[in-house]
Write an enzyme that holds these catalytic residues in place. Structure first.
Site, PDB file in Angstrom:
ATOM      1  N   GLU A 106      30.981  56.400  34.174  1.00 30.20           N
ATOM      2  CA  GLU A 106      30.838  56.133  35.557  1.00 30.20           C
ATOM      3  C   GLU A 106      29.316  55.330  35.190  1.00 30.20           C
ATOM      4  O   GLU A 106      29.137  54.529  36.318  1.00 30.20           O
ATOM      5  CB  GLU A 106      30.103  57.134  35.897  1.00 30.20           C
ATOM      6  CG  GLU A 106      29.393  56.884  36.930  1.00 30.20           C
ATOM      7  CD  GLU A 106      30.416  56.496  38.657  1.00 30.20           C
ATOM      8  OE1 GLU A 106      31.069  56.575  37.955  1.00 30.20           O
ATOM      9  OE2 GLU A 106      29.708  56.476  39.404  1.00 30.20           O
ATOM     10  N   GLU A 134      29.641  46.973  38.898  1.00 30.50           N
ATOM     11  CA  GLU A 134      30.222  46.481  39.733  1.00 30.50           C
ATOM     12  C   GLU A 134      28.130  46.375  41.223  1.00 30.50           C
ATOM     13  O   GLU A 134      29.115  45.608  42.387  1.00 30.50           O
ATOM     14  CB  GLU A 134      30.564  47.510  41.158  1.00 30.50           C
ATOM     15  CG  GLU A 134      29.621  48.879  41.170  1.00 30.50           C
ATOM     16  CD  GLU A 134      30.587  50.314  41.756  1.00 30.50           C
ATOM     17  OE1 GLU A 134      31.533  49.454  42.417  1.00 30.50           O
ATOM     18  OE2 GLU A 134      30.388  51.488  41.874  1.00 30.50           O
ATOM     19  N   ASN A 160      44.085  45.694  60.497  1.00 30.97           N
ATOM     20  CA  ASN A 160      44.181  46.120  58.960  1.00 30.97           C
ATOM     21  C   ASN A 160      45.673  46.507  58.474  1.00 30.97           C
ATOM     22  O   ASN A 160      46.362  47.499  59.464  1.00 30.97           O
ATOM     23  CB  ASN A 160      43.302  46.684  59.473  1.00 30.97           C
ATOM     24  CG  ASN A 160      42.812  48.363  57.633  1.00 30.97           C
ATOM     25  OD1 ASN A 160      42.839  47.314  56.964  1.00 30.97           O
ATOM     26  ND2 ASN A 160      42.920  49.514  57.758  1.00 30.97           N
ATOM     27  N   GLY A 161      45.948  45.577  57.738  1.00 36.14           N
ATOM     28  CA  GLY A 161      47.038  46.473  56.801  1.00 36.14           C
ATOM     29  C   GLY A 161      47.924  45.173  55.925  1.00 36.14           C
ATOM     30  O   GLY A 161      47.109  43.859  55.788  1.00 36.14           O
ATOM     31  N   LYS A 221      28.892  52.138  37.489  1.00 36.63           N
ATOM     32  CA  LYS A 221      28.101  50.760  38.650  1.00 36.63           C
ATOM     33  C   LYS A 221      27.236  50.296  37.551  1.00 36.63           C
ATOM     34  O   LYS A 221      26.550  49.647  38.600  1.00 36.63           O
ATOM     35  CB  LYS A 221      27.198  52.541  38.339  1.00 36.63           C
ATOM     36  CG  LYS A 221      27.442  53.775  38.937  1.00 36.63           C
ATOM     37  CD  LYS A 221      27.087  54.200  40.731  1.00 36.63           C
ATOM     38  CE  LYS A 221      28.691  53.543  41.260  1.00 36.63           C
ATOM     39  NZ  LYS A 221      29.713  54.439  41.273  1.00 36.63           N
ATOM     40  N   CYS A 279      39.828  46.238  55.304  1.00 36.27           N
ATOM     41  CA  CYS A 279      39.337  45.201  57.292  1.00 36.27           C
ATOM     42  C   CYS A 279      39.106  46.543  57.923  1.00 36.27           C
ATOM     43  O   CYS A 279      39.401  47.497  57.704  1.00 36.27           O
ATOM     44  CB  CYS A 279      40.345  44.489  57.421  1.00 36.27           C
ATOM     45  SG  CYS A 279      40.630  43.056  56.365  1.00 36.27           S
ATOM     46  N   LYS A 290      34.437  49.388  50.421  1.00 40.78           N
ATOM     47  CA  LYS A 290      34.243  50.521  50.396  1.00 40.78           C
ATOM     48  C   LYS A 290      35.387  51.533  50.485  1.00 40.78           C
ATOM     49  O   LYS A 290      35.678  52.497  48.968  1.00 40.78           O
ATOM     50  CB  LYS A 290      33.428  51.732  51.679  1.00 40.78           C
ATOM     51  CG  LYS A 290      33.037  52.483  51.552  1.00 40.78           C
ATOM     52  CD  LYS A 290      31.422  52.819  49.817  1.00 40.78           C
ATOM     53  CE  LYS A 290      31.201  54.452  50.045  1.00 40.78           C
ATOM     54  NZ  LYS A 290      30.947  54.424  48.586  1.00 40.78           N
ATOM     55  N   HIS A 350      35.412  52.383  15.409  1.00 39.67           N
ATOM     56  CA  HIS A 350      36.389  51.404  15.431  1.00 39.67           C
ATOM     57  C   HIS A 350      36.549  50.285  16.299  1.00 39.67           C
ATOM     58  O   HIS A 350      37.564  49.808  16.611  1.00 39.67           O
ATOM     59  CB  HIS A 350      37.834  52.973  15.970  1.00 39.67           C
ATOM     60  CG  HIS A 350      37.562  54.229  15.303  1.00 39.67           C
ATOM     61  ND1 HIS A 350      37.704  53.903  14.190  1.00 39.67           N
ATOM     62  CD2 HIS A 350      36.697  55.601  15.534  1.00 39.67           C
ATOM     63  CE1 HIS A 350      37.812  55.513  13.964  1.00 39.67           C
ATOM     64  NE2 HIS A 350      37.648  56.206  14.571  1.00 39.67           N
ATOM     65  N   ARG A 394      34.008  48.331  54.154  1.00 44.97           N
ATOM     66  CA  ARG A 394      35.089  47.855  54.724  1.00 44.97           C
ATOM     67  C   ARG A 394      35.604  46.629  53.607  1.00 44.97           C
ATOM     68  O   ARG A 394      36.801  46.371  53.593  1.00 44.97           O
ATOM     69  CB  ARG A 394      36.231  48.342  55.784  1.00 44.97           C
ATOM     70  CG  ARG A 394      36.159  49.841  56.345  1.00 44.97           C
ATOM     71  CD  ARG A 394      36.941  50.613  56.812  1.00 44.97           C
ATOM     72  NE  ARG A 394      38.588  50.465  57.159  1.00 44.97           N
ATOM     73  CZ  ARG A 394      39.264  51.212  56.369  1.00 44.97           C
ATOM     74  NH1 ARG A 394      38.064  52.247  55.888  1.00 44.97           N
ATOM     75  NH2 ARG A 394      40.432  50.961  56.069  1.00 44.97           N
ATOM     76  N   TRP A 396      38.609  41.843  54.927  1.00 49.53           N
ATOM     77  CA  TRP A 396      38.710  41.811  53.161  1.00 49.53           C
ATOM     78  C   TRP A 396      40.078  41.198  52.500  1.00 49.53           C
ATOM     79  O   TRP A 396      41.048  41.624  52.962  1.00 49.53           O
ATOM     80  CB  TRP A 396      38.907  43.094  52.458  1.00 49.53           C
ATOM     81  CG  TRP A 396      38.236  43.418  51.208  1.00 49.53           C
ATOM     82  CD1 TRP A 396      37.479  42.817  50.240  1.00 49.53           C
ATOM     83  CD2 TRP A 396      39.223  43.059  50.292  1.00 49.53           C
ATOM     84  NE1 TRP A 396      36.942  43.058  48.434  1.00 49.53           N
ATOM     85  CE2 TRP A 396      39.167  43.552  49.088  1.00 49.53           C
ATOM     86  CE3 TRP A 396      40.759  43.763  50.047  1.00 49.53           C
ATOM     87  CZ2 TRP A 396      39.718  43.684  47.558  1.00 49.53           C
ATOM     88  CZ3 TRP A 396      41.374  43.834  49.297  1.00 49.53           C
ATOM     89  CH2 TRP A 396      41.053  43.545  47.602  1.00 49.53           C
TER      90      TRP A 396
HETATM   91  O1  M6R Z   1      37.455  56.570  48.222  1.00 45.36           O
HETATM   92  P1  M6R Z   1      37.538  56.843  47.241  1.00 45.36           P
HETATM   93  O2  M6R Z   1      36.414  57.630  45.994  1.00 45.36           O
HETATM   94  O3  M6R Z   1      39.384  57.073  46.850  1.00 45.36           O
HETATM   95  O4  M6R Z   1      37.139  55.744  46.424  1.00 45.36           O
HETATM   96  C1  M6R Z   1      38.112  55.872  44.560  1.00 45.36           C
HETATM   97  C2  M6R Z   1      37.179  54.283  44.115  1.00 45.36           C
HETATM   98  O5  M6R Z   1      37.586  52.908  44.940  1.00 45.36           O
HETATM   99  C3  M6R Z   1      36.049  54.264  44.237  1.00 45.36           C
HETATM  100  O6  M6R Z   1      34.879  55.701  43.256  1.00 45.36           O
HETATM  101  C4  M6R Z   1      35.083  53.146  43.486  1.00 45.36           C
HETATM  102  O7  M6R Z   1      35.833  52.733  41.823  1.00 45.36           O
HETATM  103  C5  M6R Z   1      33.515  52.871  43.784  1.00 45.36           C
HETATM  104  N1  M6R Z   1      33.130  51.108  44.229  1.00 45.36           N
HETATM  105  C6  M6R Z   1      32.762  53.470  42.887  1.00 45.36           C
HETATM  106  O8  M6R Z   1      31.567  52.859  43.411  1.00 45.36           O
END
Ligand code: M6R
Length: 607
Positions: free
Chosen positions: A479, A486, A100-101, A483, A2, A602, A502, A27, A74
């Site tokens: 990666e 997500e 937040n927490g 991408k 949040c 994020k 395999h 957030r 969130w």
């Molecule tokens: O802020 P951070 O780099 O620690 O975040 C780690 C992951 O949460 C972040 O890389 C997440 O996987 C992204 N949404 C990927 O695009």
């Protein structure tokens, strides 16, 4: 998770607060709300949805009053409902809170408060705090907040306002980020620095177990036992412009395009003549004692860690392991003073990475943070930090943070190789030349954007995709798949190309697009070409990321996207770009909210 904002001053709190809140939407964005003090009462407006949608419906930013708190959520405890959206109030509506927490003992506290006659209107953990404040209040708001904080266990960044104190904002922090912005006869609280945009560059970072009492004219800081503490502001150089879209349709696209600049900034001032100059940034780091490196990270940062493992073992000859930060503590990791732990994080607030960092320190390791956000928890708690200087990354999908992490990890590797004397001077020169060539090469890959947008049209209706890579390109397959899934919600899996036979090979038919990272190198290229044959033999559709000038691959793959040649070790910084662009365009064509994909946030500040 949040985002929280608070304002106290002489301007209309809601106009300022909601504007800042928009910058925290990364957030969390399932619901949002505002509470302001007006004419002897607290007005709360909140609802489900993203900030702009909700603001259009409820006109949150038009609320009157000069003191207010604001929240974008969130969900952790309690579903996505209007009742669970913040701010929360006590039943008399004398106090209001944003938080937040996670309050870990909220169930016991709630039972106790209900038995004492308190009436709850949400199923959140947060609501207990405001009822505790109401219960303890005898005329001094700060005292009541301090008493409430003594009862709760868990993490918090919070802001509190009260009807009887119309020009006061109380805030507190423990394990969730919070900063105070110092304005001209006004103060702000925010979950991060960029949220304040151009409001102020004067910042005070709150530490754990600190409380602040803000009025338009004063900021007084206290420890949890009520002792006054002195804190000074710092001036942050943060370019507010870079937190805007700057003509791009989405932050994700803008940030993909910012990568040449981000890599330039990551290496700027760290190379002099033919040397890497990290010594000043790592004062006291005893490189000769490093016998082993453990990397902890999550998501995209973890993928950067996997690539760094190749770099560190190949160039610096230091044994390296990469761990999911969330798993690290659940083994009994063997760590000693010869172990250097690298904690990689864009946000610097990822709870799992922070917890792994603390565990590593507890066990005696030195921790070096590779972090983008200055002033973040991981940056502050690491023994050493190398900032990636990518600038604010707003899109939830990490793009420029990834390539700038790789650039810094590369410099660190060459530096370690240099100090440990395993890299001869001519090799160091070549390595420096290679990274200096990168920004221009990245620019060239970005020129393929229109072509990739066209290619993306073919894959919009797909439900599955496979990504293959070998060696240093295996993390790029992971990666690329992350991408795509997500931002477009298409199921995608990254796999080591050779492992395909395999198991995953059973999935391949004419409906399965297979993205193969097949750039030319001495290590894996020929083997990957054989893997492409295996896919084609089963009628899979191959989209290859290949090296400019490779004519051979055109005979095998259905679609070829060519990137310039750099060294094997740096090739991932080029081959990831087409995969980022492809995911972006597929998601846009599918009508997805690329900057704020569903269920994500994020900065993942919960374990
Ligand atoms: O802020 P951070 O780099 O620690 O975040 C780690 C992951 O949460 C972040 O890389 C997440 O996987 C992204 N949404 C990927 O695009």
């Amino acid at each position: 998770m949040c985002g929280i904002i608070g304002y106290v001053g002489y301007r209309r709190a809601a106009a300022v607060g909601m504007n800042c809140l928009r910058r925290l939407e990364y957030r969390g964005y399932d619901s949002c709300g505002a509470a302001v003090i007006t004419n002897g009462s607290i007005t709360v407006k909140k609802g489900i949805g993203k900030i702009d949608e909700l603001n259009a419906a409820l006109h949150l930013d038009a609320l009157p009053g000069h003191t207010g708190i604001f929240h974008t959520r969130w969900a952790t405890h309690g579903g996505v409902t209007v009742e669970n959206a913040h701010p929360h109030c006590d039943e008399e509506e004398q106090f209001s809170i944003v938080h937040n927490g996670i309050i870990e003992n909220y169930v016991q506290l709630k039972e106790r408060l209900i038995a004492q006659g308190h009436i709850f209107s949400s199923s959140t953990d947060t609501e207990v705090i405001v009822h505790l404040i109401a219960q303890y209040y005898t005329g001094n708001l700060r005292e009541a907040v301090l008493r409430a904080l003594h009862d709760i266990e868990g993490s918090y960044a919070l802001g509190v306002i009260a009807v009887n104190h119309p020009t006061t904002l109380i805030a507190a922090r423990h394990e969730s980020p919070l900063i105070v912005g110092v304005g001209d006869h006004e103060f702000f609280i925010a979950s991060d620095i960029p949220a304040l945009g151009s409001e102020t560059k004067k910042i005070i970072i709150m530490e754990n177990k600190e409380v602040v009492e803000l009025t338009p004219e004063s900021a007084e800081f206290f420890s949890l036992d009520g002792k006054k503490i002195t804190k000074n502001h710092q001036v942050v150089e943060w370019d507010a412009q870079s937190a805007e879209k700057g003509g791009f349709d989405h932050f994700m696209l803008k940030e993909i395009f910012e990568q040449p600049r981000a890599v330039e900034d990551a290496i700027a001032n760290r190379i002099e003549d033919s040397c890497i100059t990290l010594r000043e940034e790592l004062p006291g780091l005893d490189i000769s004692s490093i016998k082993r490196i453990i990397i902890v990270a999550c998501g995209t940062s973890w993928h950067a860690g996997l690539i760094a493992e190749f770099m560190l073992e190949e160039l610096a000859r230091i044994p390296t392991e990469v761990e999911y930060a969330s798993e690290f503590r659940y083994r009994n990791p063997i760590i000693d003073r010869g172990t250097l732990v690298l904690a990689i994080s864009q946000s610097g607030e990822t709870a799992d990475t922070l917890a792994a960092l603390r565990e590593a320190k507890k066990r005696g390791a030195n921790v070096l943070g590779i972090v983008n956000v200055i002033g973040s928890s991981i940056a502050r708690e690491s023994d050493f930090v190398l900032f990636t200087h990518a600038g604010p990354e707003i899109g939830v999908a990490s793009t420029k943070a990834f390539t700038s992490q790789l650039a810094v990890l590369y410099l660190l590797t060459v530096y370690l190789g240099e100090v440990k004397k395993v890299l001869p001077i001519d090799q160091i020169r070549n390595r420096i030349r290679d990274i200096r060539a990168l920004p221009l090469q990245m620019q060239r890959v970005l020129h393929l954007n229109a072509d990739i947008q066209e290619i993306a049209k073919k894959y919009v209706k797909k439900t599955n995709a496979l990504y293959l890579g070998r060696g240093i390109n295996y993390p790029i397959a992971l990666e690329g798949a992350l991408k795509l899934k997500e931002v477009s919600y298409i199921h995608a899996e990254g796999y080591p190309a050779a492992e395909m036979k395999h198991g995953p090979i059973a999935l391949i038919d004419e409906h399965m697009p297979v993205f193969v990272v097949a750039t030319q190198d001495d290590q894996t290229y020929k083997k990957v070409m054989s893997n492409i044959e295996e896919v084609k033999a089963r009628h899979g559709e191959v989209i290859a990321i290949a090296t400019t000038g490779d004519e051979e691959i055109g005979k095998k793959a259905d679609v070829v996207i060519r990137v310039p040649k750099n060294s094997y070790i740096l090739s991932p910084l080029l081959s990831i770009i087409p995969l980022q662009l492809l995911s972006y365009h597929v998601a846009v064509l599918r009508g997805c909210d690329v900057d704020r994909p569903r269920n994500l946030a994020k900065a993942v500040c919960v374990e």
